[in-house]
Design a protein around this motif. Sequence first.
Motif, short mmCIF file in Angstrom:
data_model
loop_
_atom_site.label_atom_id
_atom_site.label_comp_id
_atom_site.label_asym_id
_atom_site.label_seq_id
_atom_site.Cartn_x
_atom_site.Cartn_y
_atom_site.Cartn_z
N LEU A 240 8.41 10.94 -10.74
CA LEU A 240 7.91 11.57 -9.52
C LEU A 240 7.33 12.94 -9.81
O LEU A 240 6.27 13.31 -9.29
CB LEU A 240 9.04 11.69 -8.49
CG LEU A 240 9.41 10.42 -7.72
CD1 LEU A 240 10.67 10.64 -6.92
CD2 LEU A 240 8.26 9.99 -6.80
N GLU A 241 8.00 13.70 -10.65
CA GLU A 241 7.54 15.05 -10.94
C GLU A 241 6.17 15.05 -11.61
O GLU A 241 5.25 15.77 -11.19
CB GLU A 241 8.55 15.79 -11.81
CG GLU A 241 8.12 17.21 -12.14
CD GLU A 241 9.19 18.01 -12.85
OE1 GLU A 241 8.93 19.21 -13.12
OE2 GLU A 241 10.26 17.46 -13.15
N ILE A 242 6.01 14.25 -12.66
CA ILE A 242 4.74 14.28 -13.38
C ILE A 242 3.62 13.65 -12.54
O ILE A 242 2.47 14.10 -12.60
CB ILE A 242 4.84 13.61 -14.77
CG1 ILE A 242 5.22 12.14 -14.67
CG2 ILE A 242 5.82 14.36 -15.65
CD1 ILE A 242 5.22 11.41 -16.01
N ASP A 243 3.94 12.64 -11.74
CA ASP A 243 2.93 12.01 -10.91
C ASP A 243 2.45 12.95 -9.81
O ASP A 243 1.25 13.05 -9.53
CB ASP A 243 3.45 10.72 -10.29
CG ASP A 243 3.61 9.60 -11.31
OD1 ASP A 243 3.08 9.73 -12.43
OD2 ASP A 243 4.28 8.59 -10.98
N LEU A 244 3.39 13.63 -9.16
CA LEU A 244 3.03 14.51 -8.05
C LEU A 244 2.32 15.77 -8.53
O LEU A 244 1.40 16.27 -7.87
CB LEU A 244 4.27 14.85 -7.23
CG LEU A 244 4.83 13.66 -6.45
CD1 LEU A 244 6.26 13.92 -6.00
CD2 LEU A 244 3.94 13.33 -5.26
N ASP B 94 0.12 6.94 -8.17
CA ASP B 94 1.55 6.70 -7.92
C ASP B 94 2.16 7.85 -7.13
O ASP B 94 3.05 7.64 -6.29
CB ASP B 94 2.28 6.52 -9.25
CG ASP B 94 2.00 5.18 -9.90
OD1 ASP B 94 1.33 4.33 -9.27
OD2 ASP B 94 2.42 4.97 -11.06
N GLY B 95 1.71 9.07 -7.40
CA GLY B 95 2.20 10.21 -6.63
C GLY B 95 1.83 10.10 -5.17
O GLY B 95 2.65 10.37 -4.28
N LEU B 96 0.60 9.69 -4.90
CA LEU B 96 0.17 9.52 -3.51
C LEU B 96 0.95 8.41 -2.82
O LEU B 96 1.32 8.54 -1.65
CB LEU B 96 -1.33 9.21 -3.48
CG LEU B 96 -1.97 9.16 -2.10
CD1 LEU B 96 -1.87 10.51 -1.41
CD2 LEU B 96 -3.42 8.71 -2.19
N GLN B 97 1.25 7.34 -3.54
CA GLN B 97 2.03 6.26 -2.95
C GLN B 97 3.44 6.72 -2.60
O GLN B 97 3.99 6.34 -1.57
CB GLN B 97 2.09 5.06 -3.91
CG GLN B 97 2.84 3.85 -3.37
CD GLN B 97 2.19 3.26 -2.13
OE1 GLN B 97 1.00 3.46 -1.86
NE2 GLN B 97 2.96 2.50 -1.35
N ALA B 98 4.03 7.56 -3.45
CA ALA B 98 5.36 8.10 -3.15
C ALA B 98 5.33 8.92 -1.87
O ALA B 98 6.29 8.89 -1.07
CB ALA B 98 5.85 8.96 -4.32
N MET B 99 4.24 9.64 -1.61
CA MET B 99 4.12 10.41 -0.38
C MET B 99 3.98 9.50 0.83
O MET B 99 4.33 9.88 1.95
CB MET B 99 2.92 11.36 -0.47
CG MET B 99 3.09 12.47 -1.48
SD MET B 99 1.68 13.61 -1.55
CE MET B 99 1.75 14.38 0.07
N PHE C 31 1.85 10.35 4.87
CA PHE C 31 0.43 10.11 4.63
C PHE C 31 0.15 8.60 4.64
O PHE C 31 0.86 7.82 4.01
CB PHE C 31 0.01 10.69 3.29
CG PHE C 31 -1.45 10.50 2.99
CD1 PHE C 31 -2.40 11.28 3.61
CD2 PHE C 31 -1.86 9.53 2.10
CE1 PHE C 31 -3.76 11.09 3.36
CE2 PHE C 31 -3.21 9.34 1.83
CZ PHE C 31 -4.15 10.12 2.47
N LYS C 32 -0.88 8.20 5.37
CA LYS C 32 -1.23 6.77 5.46
C LYS C 32 -2.71 6.52 5.27
O LYS C 32 -3.21 5.45 5.59
CB LYS C 32 -0.77 6.20 6.81
CG LYS C 32 0.72 5.89 6.86
CD LYS C 32 1.05 4.95 7.99
CE LYS C 32 2.49 4.49 7.91
NZ LYS C 32 2.85 3.55 9.00
N GLY C 33 -3.41 7.50 4.74
CA GLY C 33 -4.83 7.32 4.53
C GLY C 33 -5.12 6.28 3.47
O GLY C 33 -4.26 5.93 2.66
N PRO C 34 -6.36 5.77 3.44
CA PRO C 34 -6.73 4.77 2.43
C PRO C 34 -6.75 5.38 1.04
O PRO C 34 -6.68 6.60 0.86
CB PRO C 34 -8.14 4.35 2.87
CG PRO C 34 -8.65 5.53 3.63
CD PRO C 34 -7.47 6.11 4.34
N ASP C 35 -6.87 4.53 0.04
CA ASP C 35 -6.84 4.98 -1.35
C ASP C 35 -8.20 5.54 -1.74
O ASP C 35 -9.08 4.84 -2.20
CB ASP C 35 -6.46 3.81 -2.27
CG ASP C 35 -6.25 4.27 -3.70
OD1 ASP C 35 -6.29 5.49 -3.94
OD2 ASP C 35 -6.04 3.42 -4.58
#
Length: 373
Positions: free
Chosen positions: A188-192, A28-33, A335-339
């Motif tokens: 957001l804080e805990i995910d990132l 979820d943190g990566l998705q927010a980025m 960031f748009k890299g794959p998962d």
Amino acid sequence: MRFKLAAMVGAALVCAAGSAQAAGNAADGLQAMRELNIIVLGDMTANHSIEGKVYVGGNLSGNNGIFGTGNANQGLTPSDRVTLTVGGDATVSNLHINAGSNGGDGAIGPAGATIGGSVSTMNLNAQNATVQVGGAIANTNGSTGSSIQAGGAQSGYLNGNGATVQTNLGTAFTQALTDTLTAETNKLEIDLKALSAALSVITLDDNLSSITMGGQGPIFNVVDSGAGFALFDIDASLLSSNELNFNVFGSPMPIIINVRGTSATWTMNAVGGYNAALNPWIIWNFADATNLSIDRMMHGSILAPYATVTNTGRIEGSLVAAAFNQGAQVHLGTFKGPDFLTAAVPEPATWAMMIMGFGAVGSLVRRRRAAFA
């Protein structure tokens, strides 16, 4: 190519060290980025334009906040997030909400702003925007088809210019808005932080990527070792070189660069292959940093959830910071890299099972030792 078990164990122990880490979801943190150009968990001072969407958990101040200007060549992952979200007060003296190009594929939207506290000034340069303000609202210019709602009173001017305007909506409106923002900021804080911690302990059995030193600075030789991404681990002192170059072998891939050190200053000039084409692929992970200064243009996303970040050089990518003092523009793309996290970082439930498993193994070893004695 498999990750070393030690990396997974280390990540599990990091996540188990505190309840906030354990509850975080790195994916979820990566998705927010992917969706946000800037994420500031605390306060931000805005003094330049920002091409994408911005999330500020604390207060937003400064002299010049121009959000959502867009970029015709690089964009962000579409989402239902509005252009600007602020958990506290927005006191920028020149605040503009735009709906620029999202990488040439439509506009950055939905246009609008969600502010938990009060607003001192705002200009809607995009039509059909949605603005929600928990506190008082002042000196605002609306736009055609937009909706402006405020829990508090109006002061100064409020020109609808074709917008629907409602003020003094009261405590119930404000409380619901601030509760939502508090919950979102906490997540957001805990995910990132979970994402940063997990990336910081990844290792590869046989890492084919390498760094060679040129006459003016490092050259990153980017190779997929079979895990679907490239991995580097460097000391923060390397960022004070004169130049930085990249050689990417093969197709574009996520490039994870773990930077060690509590303080870092970026003084490198981008040369050769280190250019805008790498913006959506790189994550510079500052898992230990509490202070970070960007003094030259920097390509790629910055993940520094514990750091106060100050920039006098342009940032091209996502930025995650504990606090941000903006002294230059922030550009797309995010960031748009794959998962790549599915293999690299176990999900929270898996962390728990791993930790329980480690405990069970430890108990079994102790029982066997006791029986042998």
